[in-house]
Design a protein around this motif. Sequence first.
Motif, PDB file in Angstrom:
ATOM      1  N   MET A  16      42.991  26.351  25.957  1.00 13.68           N
ATOM      2  CA  MET A  16      41.938  26.249  24.942  1.00 13.68           C
ATOM      3  C   MET A  16      40.594  26.611  25.574  1.00 13.68           C
ATOM      4  SD  MET A  16      40.658  22.936  22.759  1.00 13.68           S
ATOM      5  CE  MET A  16      39.850  22.237  24.199  1.00 13.68           C
ATOM      6  N   SER A  17      40.093  27.808  25.278  1.00 13.37           N
ATOM      7  CA  SER A  17      38.799  28.202  25.824  1.00 13.37           C
ATOM      8  C   SER A  17      37.726  28.308  24.750  1.00 13.37           C
ATOM      9  CB  SER A  17      38.916  29.543  26.545  1.00 13.37           C
ATOM     10  OG  SER A  17      39.368  30.555  25.654  1.00 13.37           O
ATOM     11  N   LYS A  18      38.123  28.655  23.519  1.00 13.64           N
ATOM     12  CA  LYS A  18      37.168  28.785  22.418  1.00 13.64           C
ATOM     13  C   LYS A  18      37.530  27.802  21.303  1.00 13.64           C
ATOM     14  CE  LYS A  18      34.967  32.404  24.146  1.00 13.64           C
ATOM     15  NZ  LYS A  18      35.215  33.763  23.617  1.00 13.64           N
ATOM     16  N   VAL A  19      36.513  27.143  20.785  1.00 14.04           N
ATOM     17  CA  VAL A  19      36.677  26.187  19.693  1.00 14.04           C
ATOM     18  C   VAL A  19      35.642  26.530  18.633  1.00 14.04           C
ATOM     19  CG1 VAL A  19      36.350  23.766  19.042  1.00 14.04           C
ATOM     20  CG2 VAL A  19      37.643  24.324  21.084  1.00 14.04           C
ATOM     21  N   TYR A  20      36.052  26.376  17.358  1.00 20.32           N
ATOM     22  CA  TYR A  20      35.142  26.694  16.258  1.00 20.32           C
ATOM     23  C   TYR A  20      34.745  25.416  15.526  1.00 20.32           C
ATOM     24  CZ  TYR A  20      36.574  31.304  17.527  1.00 20.32           C
ATOM     25  OH  TYR A  20      36.813  32.437  18.262  1.00 20.32           O
ATOM     26  N   LEU A  21      33.452  25.266  15.364  1.00 17.89           N
ATOM     27  CA  LEU A  21      32.874  24.087  14.725  1.00 17.89           C
ATOM     28  C   LEU A  21      32.391  24.489  13.344  1.00 17.89           C
ATOM     29  CD1 LEU A  21      30.717  22.967  17.781  1.00 17.89           C
ATOM     30  CD2 LEU A  21      33.143  22.492  17.333  1.00 17.89           C
ATOM     31  N   VAL A  22      32.818  23.728  12.338  1.00 19.02           N
ATOM     32  CA  VAL A  22      32.567  24.097  10.945  1.00 19.02           C
ATOM     33  C   VAL A  22      31.748  23.005  10.278  1.00 19.02           C
ATOM     34  CG1 VAL A  22      33.667  24.646   8.742  1.00 19.02           C
ATOM     35  CG2 VAL A  22      34.739  25.389  10.877  1.00 19.02           C
ATOM     36  N   GLY A  23      30.657  23.409   9.625  1.00 19.36           N
ATOM     37  CA  GLY A  23      29.811  22.409   8.994  1.00 19.36           C
ATOM     38  C   GLY A  23      28.704  23.019   8.163  1.00 19.36           C
ATOM     39  N   ALA A  24      27.507  22.391   8.215  1.00 17.38           N
ATOM     40  CA  ALA A  24      26.452  22.781   7.293  1.00 17.38           C
ATOM     41  C   ALA A  24      25.078  22.463   7.864  1.00 17.38           C
ATOM     42  CB  ALA A  24      26.631  22.063   5.961  1.00 17.38           C
TER      43      ALA A  24
END
Length: 318
Positions: free
Chosen positions: A1-9
């Motif tokens: 796991m090298s890239k993680v996506y954060l989802v929000g506003a």
Amino acid sequence: MSKVYLVGAKLKPKILNNWELYEQGIILELDVINKSIKHKVSYFSPPEVCPPLNASISFTAATLSEKKLYVGTHTEVLTYNNRFEKENYFSLPMFNDIHHVKPRENGNLLVVNTGLDMVVEVTKSGEVVRYWNIAGENPWDRFNEKIDYRKVPSTQPHKSHPNFVFELNDDIWVTRCLQKDAVCLNDPNKKISIGRELIHDGVRFSGKIYFTQVDGRIVIVDEKTLKVEEEIDLVKITPRNQKIGWCRGIMPFKNNFVLVGFSRVRPSREVMPDGTVKWKGQYGHMPTRLACYDLSCRKLIWELNLEKYNMNAIYSIN
């Protein structure tokens, strides 16, 4: 796991009602190794799928599957490819306060339609396959099929407030925030009882299901027994005097480490005895951030403030 996506506003600059808070959806890319963050998407819903006044626009809980990110706004479902180009899109009149989108192996999508206390299965072109009312009612007893709910600012109070869907052994499960549990849509007799506080998530990893509770606890459930195995109070292992924030969004990974999202406490409106209005929350609390914990030794490893990247609420970690 090298890239993680954060989802929000991103929050609007003015304090408004809970259903009017956000001005755009945000997706950030985190390089976990060097802790660097890149902005990937800013999204504004078109007026035709929003309430006419003070619409809240945000991304909600997403699912990353086969290099595609499936994500909802309050009234839309979008698919982004690995270059973050919008690859698919649809919006249905029944959509109100969507909280989660998840693809199925059969190619359809599961959409948690929180405003109508429903989970909806749809094709990728937006054709409705079936739907379930999470409160155990006829789906249209409290709602009207002829109304465009995308134009309705809020349907609160909700009876169940579903917020996250997952699949287990060919069964479809959904969390019910207000009942503090998760229920099986295929077999209503199956239930995961958690209790105590409002819940979010329902992320499967290595034979366990990870739930968050909004006041800062992680609840770990065994997939086979559907029983709670462990509860971890993050407040006790986070060295802060301020309010820890609204806990929502979790990603477990190897060696008993987890990434957890915290959103700054949203403002709430209180009418005082003299008729004046007082707003509570928002300021004087911990900022919206991503935190990494080692659950083996009950230790906070690191935190990243997300507000400098215009993310004031985080819904999911993918």
